[in-house]
Design a protein around this motif. Structure first.
Motif, short mmCIF file in Angstrom:
data_model
loop_
_atom_site.label_atom_id
_atom_site.label_comp_id
_atom_site.label_asym_id
_atom_site.label_seq_id
_atom_site.Cartn_x
_atom_site.Cartn_y
_atom_site.Cartn_z
N CYS A 1 -4.74 0.22 -0.45
CA CYS A 1 -5.10 -1.16 0.08
C CYS A 1 -6.29 -0.25 0.25
CB CYS A 1 -4.81 -1.29 1.35
SG CYS A 1 -4.99 -0.80 2.70
N ILE B 1 -0.45 3.86 1.06
CA ILE B 1 -0.23 4.97 1.92
C ILE B 1 0.47 4.41 3.29
CG2 ILE B 1 -2.44 6.23 3.56
CD1 ILE B 1 -3.78 6.13 0.56
N CYS B 2 0.22 3.31 3.81
CA CYS B 2 0.22 2.69 4.57
C CYS B 2 1.33 1.63 4.77
CB CYS B 2 -1.06 2.13 5.01
SG CYS B 2 -1.08 0.10 4.93
N CYS C 1 -6.87 1.14 3.64
CA CYS C 1 -6.98 3.29 3.82
C CYS C 1 -7.62 3.95 2.64
CB CYS C 1 -5.26 3.19 2.76
SG CYS C 1 -4.23 2.43 4.04
N CYS D 1 1.09 -1.19 0.25
CA CYS D 1 0.19 -0.17 0.59
C CYS D 1 1.02 1.26 0.43
CB CYS D 1 -0.52 -0.12 1.03
SG CYS D 1 -1.89 1.63 0.91
ZN LIG Z 1 -3.21 1.27 3.02
#
Ligand SMILES: [Zn+2]
Ligand SMILES: [Zn+2]
Ligand SMILES: [Zn+2]
Ligand SMILES: [Zn+2]
Length: 491
Positions: free
Chosen positions: A124, A95-96, A127, A93
């Motif tokens: 994901c 983002i995370c 997120c 991901c």
């Molecule tokens: Zn994520």
DNA sequence: CCCAACGTGTTA
DNA sequence: TAACACGTTGGG
């Protein structure tokens, strides 16, 4: 240590080069900033970055990467179906930073946004549900630092001035995400440890950094505009839970284009002072120009003499295709957007079908008689820069910087894999007019089976024989071989 | 083990 | 913010 799900919780996987793309296969240019920094080229070797021309276009997850849920590595190779492949592959991901098997996610089919710019990369479902975007993600700056991206800008001539941006904000008014399991995993990155350096230092250690512990973290702030997705586009076609595929990048990577266009295509200013509007780009211009210059040289050699590929028509895209299906007037042929969409749709994804899709590919350098470039172990004679490295201050250093994550092109494959990554950056052709070729499919590369000799005839040994020989060589030796001639290199 | 480099902190 | 640095991960 425990199994904390935190995003980056114990898993700080760096991506590594794919070693398959053209960039990865090339050798150092010896002229870029990073090359110049390399000890090999007489530099101090402090930067430790890779040659700008060797920046991988499809960085992959390290082999050590494993799913945070089940702890297993990617197993997409063990199955047949594309969907299965997807579910068993590892997805990171953006983002995370969590890496998981889509199939291991509890929220089975939430909307995952697949990033087809980079292998095994997505946003994901978790997120997405939180409505996070890279901007809010741990680093606050949304994307990778402009640093890497900028320096490592890949040459792509894509991007549209304005307009385009077909679908922006999701039609969905923004579903009030229910906080059901809102486990605010503040995973984000962990600062790791701070280093301290002993007061004792007999060497010119350059910078002094450990001022006690001065790591401060930026408090999470909440920008006014909560949901203003970044520039990436996402297809929200979450009807009943589908994955989205997003393509198109609009990251800092257009500079080169502009420069190219400005300095070369347009007459602009003869003397070349600078543009009134460009102020902060000044410094970059230099670099970009430098790179451009190199590219031009490369291209000159290339001169691509291949037959023209007819595929540069449809430009104007009137899109407006709300739901696939009607592929207005897409050229009918193999990987047309429509096909892609359908394929993905079949899997439950939606595909992004921008007007821009296909990546064009470079032509590879032509085989010329001489390979003057030395690249690796050539300069290392009595050259011993005083550099005082810490651990490895040998004589070879290759740094690189491009980070990946975004900035690559998007292409969806259609073969055995659902996405086709080893694509290549587009070389800024001196000619204006950006044209794109279809990506060269990895599976069947038209490599010659024979080895042409200067005499005009072919070497008695054929490709497969050579390959058999090559497999006994070490990497280093292979690199040397690759520099021998283009054919070997390609093989 | 050695070397190439990624990604982040630091400095200019 | 861009450029510089470097610890540390990753591959062979
Ligand atoms: Zn994520
Ligand atoms: Zn270089
Ligand atoms: Zn690569
Ligand atoms: Zn798993």
């Amino acid at each position: 240590m425990s199994s904390s799900k935190g995003a980056g919780a114990g898993a700080r996987r760096r991506r590594t080069r794919c070693r398959k793309c053209k960039a990865c296969l090339r050798s150092e240019c010896g002229e870029c900033h990073f090359c110049k920094d390399m000890k090999k080229f007489g530099g101090p070797g402090r930067m430790k970055q890779s040659c700008l021309q060797r920046q991988c276009t499809a960085p992959v997850l390290p082999h050590t990467a494993v799913c945070l849920v089940c702890g297993e590595a990617g197993k997409e190779d063990t199955v047949e179906g594309e969907e299965e492949k997807f579910n068993l592959s590892l997805m990171e991901c953006t983002i995370c930073n969590e890496i998981v098997h889509p199939g291991c996610l509890k929220m089975g089919r939430a909307e995952g946004v697949i990033n087809n710019e980079i292998p095994n990369c997505w946003e994901c479902p978790k997120c997405k549900r939180e409505g996070k975007s890279m901007k809010d993600s741990g680093d606050g700056t949304g994307k990778r630092r402009s640093d890497n991206g900028e320096e490592g800008v890949r040459w792509k001539l894509t991007d549209e001035p304005a307009q385009n941006k077909k679908k922006l904000a999701p039609p969905t008014p923004l579903p009030q995400l229910s906080a059901e399991e809102s486990q605010v995993q503040a995973g984000i990155h962990k600062r790791k440890k701070e280093k301290e350096l002993p007061p004792l230092d007999t060497g010119p250690k350059k910078k002094l950094k450990g001022t006690r512990e001065k790591h401060l973290k930026k408090a999470s702030d909440q920008p006014p505009d909560g949901n203003k997705l970044q520039s990436m586009q996402t297809w929200s076609r979450t009807g009943s839970g589908d994955f989205e595929v997003k393509g198109t990048i609009s990251h800092p990577s257009i500079h080169l284009n502009q420069i190219t266009a400005s300095d070369l295509e347009k007459p602009k200013v003869p003397s070349g002072p600078l543009e009134p509007s460009a102020q902060s780009d000044k410094s970059h211009q230099r670099e970009k120009l430098e790179r451009f210059k190199q590219m031009c040289q490369m291209l000159e050699r290339v001169k691509n003499s291949s037959s023209s590929s007819s595929s540069s028509d449809s430009d104007s895209d009137t899109d407006s295709r709300g739901s696939d299906g009607s592929s207005g007037g897409v050229s009918s042929r193999a990987a047309s957007p429509a096909t892609r969409s359908q394929r993905l749709a079949a899997l439950g994804f939606s595909a992004s079908e921008e007007e821009e899709e296909e990546e064009e590919e470079e032509e590879e350098e032509e085989e010329e008689g001489g390979r003057r470039n030395g690249g690796s172990e050539t300069a290392r004679n009595g050259k011993q820069p005083k550099a005082r490295g810490n651990s490895q201050e040998k004589e070879n250093n290759h740094p690189a910087r491009l980070q990946c994550r975004q900035g690559l092109r998007d292409v969806v494959a259609h073969g055995t894999q659902f996405l086709n990554w080893p694509l290549v950056p587009s070389p800024p052709k001196p000619l204006l007019q950006l044209e794109r070729h279809v990506v060269r499919p990895p599976p069947d590369s038209p490599e010659p089976d024979s080895l042409p000799l200067d005499s005009g005839s072919d070497h008695i040994m054929q490709r497969d024989v050579w390959l058999a020989v090559f497999q006994y060589l070490s990497y280093r030796e292979l690199c040397v071989c690759m520099r021998v001639c283009r054919t070997w290199s390609r093989w």
